[in-house]
Design a protein around this motif. Sequence first.
Motif, PDB file in Angstrom:
ATOM      1  N   PRO A 194       0.806  -1.234   0.000  1.00 56.50           N
ATOM      2  CA  PRO A 194       0.000   0.000   0.000  1.00 56.50           C
ATOM      3  C   PRO A 194       0.832   1.274   0.000  1.00 56.50           C
ATOM      4  O   PRO A 194       0.397   2.309  -0.512  1.00 56.50           O
ATOM      5  CB  PRO A 194      -0.841  -0.130   1.281  1.00 56.50           C
ATOM      6  N   GLU A 195       2.025   1.236   0.609  1.00 51.95           N
ATOM      7  CA  GLU A 195       2.844   2.448   0.700  1.00 51.95           C
ATOM      8  C   GLU A 195       3.205   3.019  -0.674  1.00 51.95           C
ATOM      9  O   GLU A 195       3.521   4.200  -0.804  1.00 51.95           O
ATOM     10  CB  GLU A 195       4.128   2.147   1.483  1.00 51.95           C
ATOM     11  N   ILE A 196       3.162   2.170  -1.695  1.00 51.46           N
ATOM     12  CA  ILE A 196       3.458   2.656  -3.049  1.00 51.46           C
ATOM     13  C   ILE A 196       2.444   3.717  -3.458  1.00 51.46           C
ATOM     14  O   ILE A 196       2.783   4.717  -4.108  1.00 51.46           O
ATOM     15  CB  ILE A 196       3.467   1.481  -4.050  1.00 51.46           C
ATOM     16  N   LEU A 197       1.189   3.505  -3.071  1.00 53.19           N
ATOM     17  CA  LEU A 197       0.137   4.464  -3.429  1.00 53.19           C
ATOM     18  C   LEU A 197       0.245   5.750  -2.624  1.00 53.19           C
ATOM     19  O   LEU A 197      -0.254   6.797  -3.048  1.00 53.19           O
ATOM     20  CB  LEU A 197      -1.240   3.840  -3.212  1.00 53.19           C
ATOM     21  N   GLU A 198       0.883   5.680  -1.455  1.00 54.65           N
ATOM     22  CA  GLU A 198       0.949   6.841  -0.573  1.00 54.65           C
ATOM     23  C   GLU A 198       2.153   7.728  -0.852  1.00 54.65           C
ATOM     24  O   GLU A 198       2.183   8.880  -0.444  1.00 54.65           O
ATOM     25  CB  GLU A 198       0.995   6.358   0.881  1.00 54.65           C
ATOM     26  N   ALA A 199       3.160   7.188  -1.548  1.00 55.29           N
ATOM     27  CA  ALA A 199       4.393   7.948  -1.772  1.00 55.29           C
ATOM     28  C   ALA A 199       4.233   8.895  -2.963  1.00 55.29           C
ATOM     29  O   ALA A 199       3.667   8.527  -3.985  1.00 55.29           O
ATOM     30  CB  ALA A 199       5.553   6.985  -2.038  1.00 55.29           C
ATOM     31  N   PRO A 200       4.739  10.114  -2.850  1.00 48.20           N
ATOM     32  CA  PRO A 200       4.656  11.054  -3.976  1.00 48.20           C
ATOM     33  C   PRO A 200       5.539  10.616  -5.143  1.00 48.20           C
ATOM     34  O   PRO A 200       6.531   9.915  -4.966  1.00 48.20           O
ATOM     35  CB  PRO A 200       5.155  12.376  -3.369  1.00 48.20           C
ATOM     36  N   ILE A 201       5.148  11.029  -6.332  1.00 46.81           N
ATOM     37  CA  ILE A 201       5.862  10.687  -7.554  1.00 46.81           C
ATOM     38  C   ILE A 201       6.471  11.951  -8.137  1.00 46.81           C
ATOM     39  O   ILE A 201       5.826  13.002  -8.187  1.00 46.81           O
ATOM     40  CB  ILE A 201       4.910  10.075  -8.598  1.00 46.81           C
ATOM     41  N   ALA A 202       7.711  11.851  -8.588  1.00 49.73           N
ATOM     42  CA  ALA A 202       8.362  12.964  -9.284  1.00 49.73           C
ATOM     43  C   ALA A 202       8.743  12.495 -10.681  1.00 49.73           C
ATOM     44  O   ALA A 202       9.398  11.456 -10.837  1.00 49.73           O
ATOM     45  CB  ALA A 202       9.606  13.418  -8.524  1.00 49.73           C
ATOM     46  N   THR A 203       8.336  13.248 -11.682  1.00 48.22           N
ATOM     47  CA  THR A 203       8.614  12.897 -13.081  1.00 48.22           C
ATOM     48  C   THR A 203       9.374  14.025 -13.740  1.00 48.22           C
ATOM     49  O   THR A 203       9.038  15.201 -13.561  1.00 48.22           O
ATOM     50  CB  THR A 203       7.304  12.642 -13.861  1.00 48.22           C
ATOM     51  N   ARG A 204      10.416  13.674 -14.502  1.00 53.03           N
ATOM     52  CA  ARG A 204      11.162  14.692 -15.230  1.00 53.03           C
ATOM     53  C   ARG A 204      11.674  14.103 -16.547  1.00 53.03           C
ATOM     54  O   ARG A 204      11.782  12.877 -16.698  1.00 53.03           O
ATOM     55  CB  ARG A 204      12.337  15.210 -14.394  1.00 53.03           C
TER      56      ARG A 204
END
Length: 346
Positions: free
Chosen positions: A172-182
């Motif tokens: 579940p922690e995967i859904l809670e962690a913010p994503i950064a895309t560059r």
Amino acid sequence: MTTWITDAWYVAGWDAEIDSAPLARTICGVPMVFYRKLDRSVVALRDACPHRLLPLSMGLREGDSLRCKYHGLKLGSDGVAEEMPLKSDAVNRRICAEAYVTHERHRFVWVWIGDRAKADPALIPDLWPCSAEGWTFDGGYYHVACDYRLMIDNLMDLTHETHVHAGSIGQPEILEAPIATRVEGEEVVVERWMPGIDAPPFWRGALKQPGPVDRWQVCRFLKPASVMIDVGVAPVGAGATIESHDQGVRGMVVDFMTPECETTHHYFWGMARNFDIDDPGFTARFKRQQGGVFSEDKEILEAQQRAIAANPDLKLSAYRIDEGGVRARQIIARAIAGAAREGVQP
């Protein structure tokens, strides 16, 4: 217009797949036959006899040459005729099957699609962990009945792990962690940092110690169709960061998608790792486990492709979690459009 980039290297097969016996494989819409010469170098020819178009992959090896199984036209490893069906006929060296440039690197056999004059091995994607000292690498192959770009979408969005791979690497922690895309030039990077969490079963076993961990996922798209996913865990307090993380156990999931046609592709998958590198038993067991994980993706993506065909009036939607795949598709589309403007034919 095709959906894949030309003037590029694509994986044709694992080094162990291609041997002295002819191997048929369609790459970017072109039927090809691959085999190794006596010196172990790899030959790639158009898989069609220039006489009556029978697949050369059905032919018979004679030294470094192939003899067509229909009427016996013999072609050298350069695709040029060496012997006519009637032995009394003079050899016409204008008769030939198209030959393709190949190169071996990182346990893969690569084939160049496009202008032979541009086939520079320096352009092969840098899958560095597959050949680096202190790492070991192995993997497998699936034929997948979907557009290769759907697999890129899947690999650049690891949110699906929580649901598709709940029994192995998802949490579940995967859904809670913010994503950064560059975007870095013609590469796309998607990062996720998960500090102070419980490790999922695989990573707990790899780390071999209890306690909370910092976990990372860094997905990187490379032209024309590869995704490298830097993954791993380190004990909390070990000093790992999203930028530098060799303190715990680290792996590099390597994925290369080679288009076959518009709705099928060859999927070459594996993982290089910097732990348990001298344990071949673990390597074999992990390869089997990883194959199971990727078979779950295969099931999902083939169903998605069937749904796309069944719903021609609908289009894919893109949410924030899809940004990595969207950016990768934009890079592919720009390269295809640029080749079209220059008059390059697939």
